[in-house]
Design a protein around this motif. Sequence first.
Motif, PDB file in Angstrom:
ATOM      1  N   LYS A 125     -10.039   2.044  -2.386  1.00  0.00           N
ATOM      2  CA  LYS A 125      -8.854   1.384  -1.525  1.00  0.00           C
ATOM      3  C   LYS A 125      -9.523   0.056  -0.987  1.00  0.00           C
ATOM      4  O   LYS A 125     -10.612  -0.308  -0.922  1.00  0.00           O
ATOM      5  CB  LYS A 125      -8.605   1.983  -0.452  1.00  0.00           C
ATOM      6  N   SER A 149      -3.345  -2.005  -4.108  1.00  0.00           N
ATOM      7  CA  SER A 149      -4.120  -1.679  -2.873  1.00  0.00           C
ATOM      8  C   SER A 149      -5.323  -0.841  -3.175  1.00  0.00           C
ATOM      9  O   SER A 149      -6.101  -0.462  -2.352  1.00  0.00           O
ATOM     10  CB  SER A 149      -3.167  -0.890  -1.915  1.00  0.00           C
ATOM     11  N   LEU A 154       0.994  -8.452   3.883  1.00  0.00           N
ATOM     12  CA  LEU A 154       0.255  -7.240   3.938  1.00  0.00           C
ATOM     13  C   LEU A 154       1.151  -6.367   4.381  1.00  0.00           C
ATOM     14  O   LEU A 154       1.631  -5.948   5.627  1.00  0.00           O
ATOM     15  CB  LEU A 154      -0.991  -7.212   5.076  1.00  0.00           C
ATOM     16  N   LEU A 196      -4.623  -1.360   5.191  1.00  0.00           N
ATOM     17  CA  LEU A 196      -5.530  -1.712   4.479  1.00  0.00           C
ATOM     18  C   LEU A 196      -6.844  -1.823   5.251  1.00  0.00           C
ATOM     19  O   LEU A 196      -7.330  -3.117   5.144  1.00  0.00           O
ATOM     20  CB  LEU A 196      -4.964  -3.146   4.239  1.00  0.00           C
ATOM     21  N   ALA A 236       0.758  -1.396   0.050  1.00  0.00           N
ATOM     22  CA  ALA A 236      -0.069  -0.024   0.123  1.00  0.00           C
ATOM     23  C   ALA A 236       0.758   1.340  -0.033  1.00  0.00           C
ATOM     24  O   ALA A 236       0.284   2.390  -0.122  1.00  0.00           O
ATOM     25  CB  ALA A 236      -0.848  -0.097   1.421  1.00  0.00           C
ATOM     26  N   LEU A 268      -9.514  -4.902   3.586  1.00  0.00           N
ATOM     27  CA  LEU A 268      -9.315  -6.555   3.806  1.00  0.00           C
ATOM     28  C   LEU A 268     -10.377  -7.241   4.486  1.00  0.00           C
ATOM     29  O   LEU A 268     -10.897  -8.020   3.932  1.00  0.00           O
ATOM     30  CB  LEU A 268      -8.116  -6.761   4.883  1.00  0.00           C
TER      31      LEU A 268
END
Length: 367
Positions: free
Chosen positions: A136, A129, A160, A166, A102, A139
């Motif tokens: 965006k 991402s 990650l 995230l 990200a 998760l």
Amino acid sequence: MTTRGYLNGIDEAYTSLGSLNPKPPKKRGRLKITNGADIERKDYEWIWPQMLAKGELHIFSGEGGVGKTQIAIDIAARITNGDRFPNCGVSCEARKVLYVTAEDDPAKTIMPRFDACGGNQENFDILDSQLIGGDKVVLSEILEELAEYQVENQYELITLDPVTALLPERFDNNSTTDVRHQLHPLQMWVQKYNVAMLGVAHLTKNVQTKIAHRTVGSGAWINAPRIAWAASKHEDELLFGKAKQNITKGKGVYKYSVEERLVDGLSEPRPYVKWREDAYDADAELSELLDMTVTTRGDHGHYAKELIQDKLRNGTFAKKQEVIKYVQDRVDIGERQIERLAKELNVQTKRLNDPHGSHLWSISAPT
């Protein structure tokens, strides 16, 4: 019929039904209960012995400049190649890795560093991402779609980097409740699909604080996962090891350096991790070298601190006794110990002008 006779009748009827159907239903409403005899026993499946396990969520925290991303990429590269891990004489099985970034550009940072580690690009996928359309990636909202890719590709590891980028926009990183609410579905997901997941996070620079408390945000980042790693600089040396272990041995510290090498097709060298295997100390603990304490199961003090912070987050005022009750309802801990922990957290006390002499507690909101 007397009340006792009525109850006896219910007991007899229940016993009769049980004899006709000896196995109780597996589901009652939304509850799912499994008898211990029906649960298959399993060993942990180690990718990196005593460090990285399939079906488990891992958190890796490090200070800025110690090479967190580079270590994460190095581990990914070893899995894609079927290489051996530091201080490990046996190679792992070559498998696929999914990397979610990200912050770093895949073309300028992630792939050149991956190449510098000698990874197998055919076994390395990168998840953008941003979703198709520009939103965006969150998760907890993409796990169902991600499951399809996992079934198709059988990733050994999902990284990650960083995990906090995230999460939902309104997510409170300092709230124990919010952090656990986000981590729980991830833990259930990795167990279901038997994949290792590694979330990269940041450490604060407060070296006087125990390592389990230095992950930016709530301590639940360390307390919720079964294994937590940390990297830090100590006496001009870079150290890597476990900050917490619930399912593995706690000892073993790795020393490493970040070097550079040229990559095909690029004019500038890229960093890679060089593990100093001759400097591996099997009898040392990261906490000992950093003068910190490794978190173990049942460490009520750490959890109590999180609860105090949760109750007083964002500058909220609360009566002292309400905070103490809130903590004691969840942790077996004495009032004096809670007061000591509150002092360590710099909790401010204000006396109320009431007949009971009550006190208000608060923690200054971050500016």
